[in-house]
Design an enzyme around this catalytic site. Structure first.
Site, mmCIF file in Angstrom:
data_model
loop_
_atom_site.group_PDB
_atom_site.id
_atom_site.type_symbol
_atom_site.label_atom_id
_atom_site.label_comp_id
_atom_site.label_asym_id
_atom_site.label_seq_id
_atom_site.Cartn_x
_atom_site.Cartn_y
_atom_site.Cartn_z
ATOM 1 N N GLY A 1 0.731 -1.308 -0.113
ATOM 2 C CA GLY A 1 0.026 0.004 0.006
ATOM 3 C C GLY A 1 0.782 1.338 0.068
ATOM 4 C CG ASP B 1 5.114 -1.182 0.840
ATOM 5 O OD1 ASP B 1 6.239 -0.996 0.734
ATOM 6 O OD2 ASP B 1 4.470 -0.589 0.029
ATOM 7 C CG ASP C 1 8.535 -10.587 0.670
ATOM 8 O OD1 ASP C 1 7.717 -10.239 -0.271
ATOM 9 O OD2 ASP C 1 9.330 -11.077 0.741
ATOM 10 N NE ARG D 1 -3.861 4.176 -6.943
ATOM 11 C CZ ARG D 1 -2.779 5.088 -7.262
ATOM 12 N NH1 ARG D 1 -1.666 5.093 -6.679
ATOM 13 N NH2 ARG D 1 -2.783 6.250 -8.055
ATOM 14 C CG HIS E 1 1.858 -1.250 -12.803
ATOM 15 N ND1 HIS E 1 1.232 -0.585 -12.141
ATOM 16 C CD2 HIS E 1 3.241 -0.572 -12.858
ATOM 17 C CE1 HIS E 1 2.047 0.342 -11.572
ATOM 18 N NE2 HIS E 1 3.207 0.312 -11.968
HETATM 19 C C1 LIG Z 1 3.746 1.309 -7.416
HETATM 20 S S1 LIG Z 1 3.882 1.287 -5.660
HETATM 21 C C2 LIG Z 1 2.357 1.401 -5.275
HETATM 22 C C3 LIG Z 1 1.969 1.776 -3.949
HETATM 23 C C4 LIG Z 1 0.600 1.924 -3.377
HETATM 24 N N1 LIG Z 1 -0.073 0.797 -3.716
HETATM 25 C C5 LIG Z 1 -0.123 3.099 -4.349
HETATM 26 O O1 LIG Z 1 -0.924 2.845 -5.112
HETATM 27 O O2 LIG Z 1 0.385 4.157 -4.232
HETATM 28 C C6 LIG Z 1 4.634 -0.338 -5.232
HETATM 29 C C7 LIG Z 1 4.758 -0.633 -3.972
HETATM 30 O O3 LIG Z 1 4.950 -2.137 -3.466
HETATM 31 C C8 LIG Z 1 6.009 -2.037 -2.406
HETATM 32 N N2 LIG Z 1 6.590 -3.337 -2.610
HETATM 33 C C9 LIG Z 1 7.536 -3.723 -3.525
HETATM 34 N N3 LIG Z 1 7.789 -4.864 -3.180
HETATM 35 C C10 LIG Z 1 7.443 -5.405 -2.059
HETATM 36 C C11 LIG Z 1 7.389 -6.874 -1.410
HETATM 37 N N4 LIG Z 1 7.913 -7.757 -1.886
HETATM 38 N N5 LIG Z 1 6.158 -6.857 -0.335
HETATM 39 C C12 LIG Z 1 5.528 -5.696 0.057
HETATM 40 N N6 LIG Z 1 5.408 -4.646 -0.418
HETATM 41 C C13 LIG Z 1 6.506 -4.336 -1.799
HETATM 42 C C14 LIG Z 1 6.811 -0.853 -2.823
HETATM 43 O O4 LIG Z 1 7.568 -0.460 -1.353
HETATM 44 C C15 LIG Z 1 5.934 0.144 -3.045
HETATM 45 O O5 LIG Z 1 5.257 0.872 -1.959
#
Ligand SMILES: C[S@@+](CC[C@H](N)C(=O)[O-])C[C@H]1O[C@@H](n2cnc3c(N)ncnc32)[C@H](O)[C@@H]1O
Length: 426
Positions: A277, A299, A330, A346, A350
């Site tokens: 998130g 997150d 994770d 969200r 992608h």
């Molecule tokens: C494109 S951002 C989207 C954040 C949020 N959902 C939004 O819409 O603003 C992707 C998110 O995935 C998190 N992320 C990446 N790898 C992850 C993992 N293995 N487990 C949990 N979160 C992760 C990142 O830290 C980042 O906050």
């Protein structure tokens, strides 16, 4: 006499004229002028709200698509292709201007603008270079060159305004983006990490290595961008990204998140899990309108720290009533929340290849109750080809409207953000 070319031009021009009529009639009915390109953007101006009316939004999309297609139709194809190949200069100049807080310096200068030598003074950068890059941007309608080498903000440049005195921004560089709308953070991040990654696209395609993405090649790392951002030495970049995600909301209609799912139909106390998130700004917006929902923001560790601060600042009531939990999780490991009403993803799907996304989704399915819903908020990549509608809708709600011919059916340049976003973290 063949008149196909002329007829296409006229049809595109007619789409533009009709859209202008629609926009002008909405503004005439409200007795307000359309906001000017030359004046800074003022979100509190009631004329801005009209831009979000369905009529004006639709007309705007048609104008963006038709104007770009009209240019492509008549421009020299060599010139057009060359412009496209050099579009990185716009991106590079925009980041450079933002990094030295030009927008805030110009806000303080007012509508008469400031000479490049004075704009460059607080950052001690080269005024001639700054003037050249601002002129390039002004040529693309970002900033206004008032008189030679004197620049002012316009409607577009002003959205990068971080809303703080320029002195504060120069004195505390690490906190430049803290407490801002996130638009400048998003733009700087895109024009920095995403641009450097994108520069390696062809190299990665021509000389593929197992598991290597353009980002890995650009940054000479085998880590994912997320692990790279979470390195201790990259804390500024990580926070800029998280704040930029808050700014990403500006790419969507203000109430899209509230219309896309019946949040109000969930029983009080239902659990919404914001998976990956970020700061949880989307689930926060949902909780603001639906205070009976319990939220879990998940997150990576440092992002969760920022998420707690963000919620305490923006929705303290939910924090105090313990209606929101923050969880370092994770999403490649088993999902710990077993009573979710909704798992929301969200802008996660992608980010990853299909096999990775399947892993993320499997963990959610394993933790789901029969009544748990999955809400995926992402963008659908419509084909640019016009295909005959079979009338069959494979996924309910997935059928999208098409733009009127001769526009590209996916609204072409009007929907550029969708296709850009698809490639940003590839
Ligand atoms: C494109 S951002 C989207 C954040 C949020 N959902 C939004 O819409 O603003 C992707 C998110 O995935 C998190 N992320 C990446 N790898 C992850 C993992 N293995 N487990 C949990 N979160 C992760 C990142 O830290 C980042 O906050």
């Amino acid at each position: 006499m063949r008149s196909i070319g002329i007829s296409t031009l006229r049809r595109l021009a007619n789409i533009i004229n009709e859209a202008i009529d629609q926009i002008e009639s909405v503004y005439a009915a409200a007795d307000m002028p359309l906001p000017s390109l030359d004046a800074p953007f003022n979100p509190a101006d009631p004329a801005e709200a009209l831009l979000q009316s369905p009529t004006v939004e639709g007309a705007t999309l048609n104008i963006m698509a038709a104007a770009a297609q009209l240019s492509a139709t008549v421009a020299s194809p060599v010139v057009f292709a060359l412009h496209a190949s050099q579009a990185f200069h716009i991106s590079a100049c925009l980041r450079a201007a933002s990094e030295v807080n030009v927008v805030e310096v110009l806000r303080e200068a007012g509508p008469d603008g400031l000479h490049a030598s004075e704009i460059a003074a607080p950052s001690k950068t080269d005024p001639v270079l700054l003037a050249r890059l601002l002129r390039l941007l002004a040529t693309h309608n970002i900033f206004r060159e008032v008189t030679p080498n004197v620049f002012a903000n316009n409607r577009i440049s002003s959205v990068l305004d971080k809303g703080k005195p320029s002195k504060v921004l120069f004195e505390n560089r690490d906190a430049r983006h803290t407490g801002t709308s996130g638009v400048a953070a998003l733009i700087e991040f895109s024009a920095d990490h995403n641009m450097k990654g994108a520069a390696m696209l062809a190299d990665t395609m021509l000389h593929p290595k197992e598991g290597e993405l353009p980002f890995n090649r650009a940054y000479r790392t085998s880590e994912s961008i997320w692990d790279w951002l979470h390195r201790p030495e990259n804390v500024y970049q990580m926070q800029r990204f998280a704040i930029g995600m808050q700014g990403s909301i500006a790419l969507e209609s203000t109430d899209a998140i509230h219309k896309g799912f019946d949040w109000g139909g969930l029983p009080t106390g239902s659990v919404l899990v914001d998976v990956g998130g970020g700061t949880g700004h989307i689930s926060l917006a949902i909780a603001q309108k639906n205070p009976g929902l319990r939220v879990v923001v998940q997150d990576m560790e440092d992002t969760i720290k920022d998420s707690k601060i963000y919620w305490r600042e923006h929705l303290p009531s939910h924090v105090e009533s313990q209606m929101v939990d923050f969880q370092v999780h994770d999403f490649y490991t088993p999902q710990p929340i077993l009573n979710a009403a909704v798992f929301m993803l969200r802008w996660i799907v992608h980010d990853w290849s299909d096999d990775r996304v399947v892993k993320i989704l499997r963990h959610l399915r394993d933790a789901a109750q029969p009544t748990t819903k999955l809400v995926v908020i992402d963008m659908i990549l419509e084909s640019a080809a016009r295909v005959l509608d079979s009338g069959e809708e494979v996924i309910p709600g997935s059928a999208r409207p098409s733009a009127p011919a001769p526009l590209l059916p996916n609204w072409g340049a009007g929907k550029a953000a969708v296709y850009n976003l698809d490639l940003v973290v590839s």
